[in-house]
Design an enzyme around this catalytic site. Structure first.
Site, PDB file in Angstrom:
ATOM      1  N   ARG A  58       0.827  -1.210   0.000  1.00  0.00           N
ATOM      2  CA  ARG A  58       0.000   0.000   0.000  1.00  0.00           C
ATOM      3  C   ARG A  58       0.861   1.260   0.000  1.00  0.00           C
ATOM      4  O   ARG A  58       0.376   2.342  -0.292  1.00  0.00           O
ATOM      5  CB  ARG A  58      -0.939  -0.022   1.211  1.00  0.00           C
ATOM      6  CG  ARG A  58      -1.890   1.140   1.303  1.00  0.00           C
ATOM      7  CD  ARG A  58      -3.078   0.867   2.215  1.00  0.00           C
ATOM      8  NE  ARG A  58      -2.787   0.036   3.361  1.00  0.00           N
ATOM      9  CZ  ARG A  58      -2.295   0.490   4.534  1.00  0.00           C
ATOM     10  NH1 ARG A  58      -2.047   1.779   4.695  1.00  0.00           N
ATOM     11  NH2 ARG A  58      -2.077  -0.350   5.534  1.00  0.00           N
ATOM     12  N   TYR A 109     -15.554  19.105 -15.937  1.00  0.00           N
ATOM     13  CA  TYR A 109     -15.795  17.666 -15.945  1.00  0.00           C
ATOM     14  C   TYR A 109     -16.929  17.344 -14.983  1.00  0.00           C
ATOM     15  O   TYR A 109     -16.923  17.767 -13.824  1.00  0.00           O
ATOM     16  CB  TYR A 109     -14.512  16.935 -15.549  1.00  0.00           C
ATOM     17  CG  TYR A 109     -14.681  15.454 -15.366  1.00  0.00           C
ATOM     18  CD1 TYR A 109     -15.276  14.669 -16.355  1.00  0.00           C
ATOM     19  CD2 TYR A 109     -14.229  14.831 -14.208  1.00  0.00           C
ATOM     20  CE1 TYR A 109     -15.434  13.310 -16.183  1.00  0.00           C
ATOM     21  CE2 TYR A 109     -14.378  13.471 -14.037  1.00  0.00           C
ATOM     22  CZ  TYR A 109     -14.980  12.709 -15.027  1.00  0.00           C
ATOM     23  OH  TYR A 109     -15.133  11.366 -14.843  1.00  0.00           O
ATOM     24  N   ASP A 180      -6.849  21.073 -13.716  1.00  0.00           N
ATOM     25  CA  ASP A 180      -7.070  19.795 -14.388  1.00  0.00           C
ATOM     26  C   ASP A 180      -6.498  19.927 -15.795  1.00  0.00           C
ATOM     27  O   ASP A 180      -7.031  20.655 -16.632  1.00  0.00           O
ATOM     28  CB  ASP A 180      -8.573  19.489 -14.431  1.00  0.00           C
ATOM     29  CG  ASP A 180      -8.876  18.113 -15.003  1.00  0.00           C
ATOM     30  OD1 ASP A 180      -8.066  17.606 -15.809  1.00  0.00           O
ATOM     31  OD2 ASP A 180      -9.932  17.550 -14.673  1.00  0.00           O
ATOM     32  N   LYS A 205      -7.404   9.032 -19.838  1.00  0.00           N
ATOM     33  CA  LYS A 205      -7.595   9.703 -21.127  1.00  0.00           C
ATOM     34  C   LYS A 205      -6.288   9.745 -21.926  1.00  0.00           C
ATOM     35  O   LYS A 205      -5.762   8.712 -22.315  1.00  0.00           O
ATOM     36  CB  LYS A 205      -8.178  11.093 -20.890  1.00  0.00           C
ATOM     37  CG  LYS A 205      -9.374  11.131 -19.934  1.00  0.00           C
ATOM     38  CD  LYS A 205     -10.564  10.317 -20.410  1.00  0.00           C
ATOM     39  CE  LYS A 205     -11.846  10.625 -19.650  1.00  0.00           C
ATOM     40  NZ  LYS A 205     -11.805  10.361 -18.193  1.00  0.00           N
TER      41      LYS A 205
END
Length: 367
Positions: A58, A109, A180, A205
């Protein structure tokens, strides 16, 4: 003549001094030594022998680290990878104190707006939506804000923000600026150099580029902020899959090539679309592979998206394949987005084939 280190091997090139395409191709690779792999292998491990820096699955993974080195190098900061873009969004919004103000685009978004709306509804924070093209209004909205959230270009309206001016206003107010950068990618825009504190990516993307993974990433320049985010990722287990990280790194290698091809095709399509009298408006920020065209009605836009043969009717973007979608088919899309707006993500197909398919779809949708 090569400079040789003490082992007899040539010293590696300082990739920080190389150009974007070279860095994309070479960052995050193991040292070039005899019998060593060219690429970072997929490390499938949940636990490591104690005594080193990894300790537990982790906390770290060599495959994540290779990807983070590469994307961080392209953006000019330190990167942390997440299992999706929206998990990265949630991590950043968690930095906002209870009741504090977040300034955000009214067109953005949908997943980001949904999270902001949910947090505001629960009284967790206050949201101040702005038109990013009205710089004076954005600057005014920054007063008393804790976080300023920007997209440039915006999704799906294709609006461009004055990031340096907004960064200055955010910092004057004591706020952090998040950008972003999913649409522009570091190939076309490096927000940290424009004053941003945090860069966000939906790696799903353009970075991944092959429509085969879900992943997100955050890049920051401040070491203390990186440490805070890393500790929270460790605590909450908000980590990416190892295979996804490996696929994302493979996709990143060709990012400059794909963006260059998509941008050239998008610019040509914009030029041709502007000459059609049945297209009300073409929205293009001037760079990148994303554009939007506005038709005179939602029904006509629906006909177009169902009539293409090469363009794929799909909600995602940034892949090798060209996709399109009428955004107002989503009920929660802002009402200020025109009913007839089609968002187009230009891929790497031949531009004339893409044009021929658009023409036949537009012609077949004449009402």
């Amino acid at each position: 003549m090569d400079v040789v280190d003490g082992s007899g091997h040539p010293e590696p090139v300082d990739l920080a001094r190389t150009r974007m395409a070279t860095r994309a191709a070479r960052l995050g690779r193991p040292p070039h030594r005899p019998d060593q792999p060219f690429n970072e292998p997929i490390t499938m491990a949940s636990v490591y022998a104690a005594g080193g820096e990894l300790e537990y699955g982790r906390y770290a993974n060599p495959t994540w680290s290779a990807f983070e080195e590469a994307l961080g190098g392209l953006e000019g900061g330190r990167c942390l990878a997440y299992p999706s873009g929206l998990s990265a969004v949630a991590t950043l919004l968690d930095l906002v104190g209870h009741g504090e103000v977040v300034v955000a685009p009214k067109h953005a978004y949908l997943g980001s707006l949904t999270q902001l709306g949910d947090l505001e509804l629960r009284g967790r924070l206050k949201v101040r939506l702005v038109d990013v093209t009205d710089t004076a209004a954005v600057v005014a909205a920054c007063e008393d804000a804790a976080l300023v959230w920007m997209e440039s270009p915006t999704n799906p309206a294709m609006e461009v923000a004055d990031l340096p001016a907004i960064a200055a206003a955010a910092h004057d107010a004591g706020a952090r600026l998040v950008v972003d950068n999913t649409f522009a990618t570091p190939v076309l825009q490096r927000p940290l150099e424009l004053g941003a504190d945090i860069v966000l990516h939906s790696v799903t993307k353009y970075i991944g580029g092959h429509s085969d993974l879900l992943m997100g990433a955050v890049v920051v320049a401040d070491e203390q902020l990186w440490t805070v985010l890393k500790q929270r990722r460790d605590s909450f287990g908000n980590v990416p899959g190892t295979l996804e990280a490996w696929l994302a790194l493979r996709g990143l290698r060709t990012l400059p090539l794909r963006v260059e091809r998509a941008q050239a095709s998008a610019q040509e399509l914009v030029r041709r679309l502007a000459e059609r009298d049945d297209v009300v408006e073409v929205r293009y920020p001037g760079f990148g592979g994303m554009l939007a065209l506005v038709l005179d009605s939602g029904p006509r836009a629906d006909l177009v998206q169902h009539s293409t043969r090469l363009w794929v009717y799909a909600t995602s973007l940034g892949g090798l394949e060209s996709t399109l979608e009428r955004r107002r088919r989503w009920r929660s899309e802002p009402e200020t987005i025109p009913e007839g707006l089609l968002r187009l993500s230009v891929g790497v197909e031949d531009v004339d084939d893409l044009w021929d398919d658009l023409v036949q779809a537009l012609d077949s949708a004449r009402l």
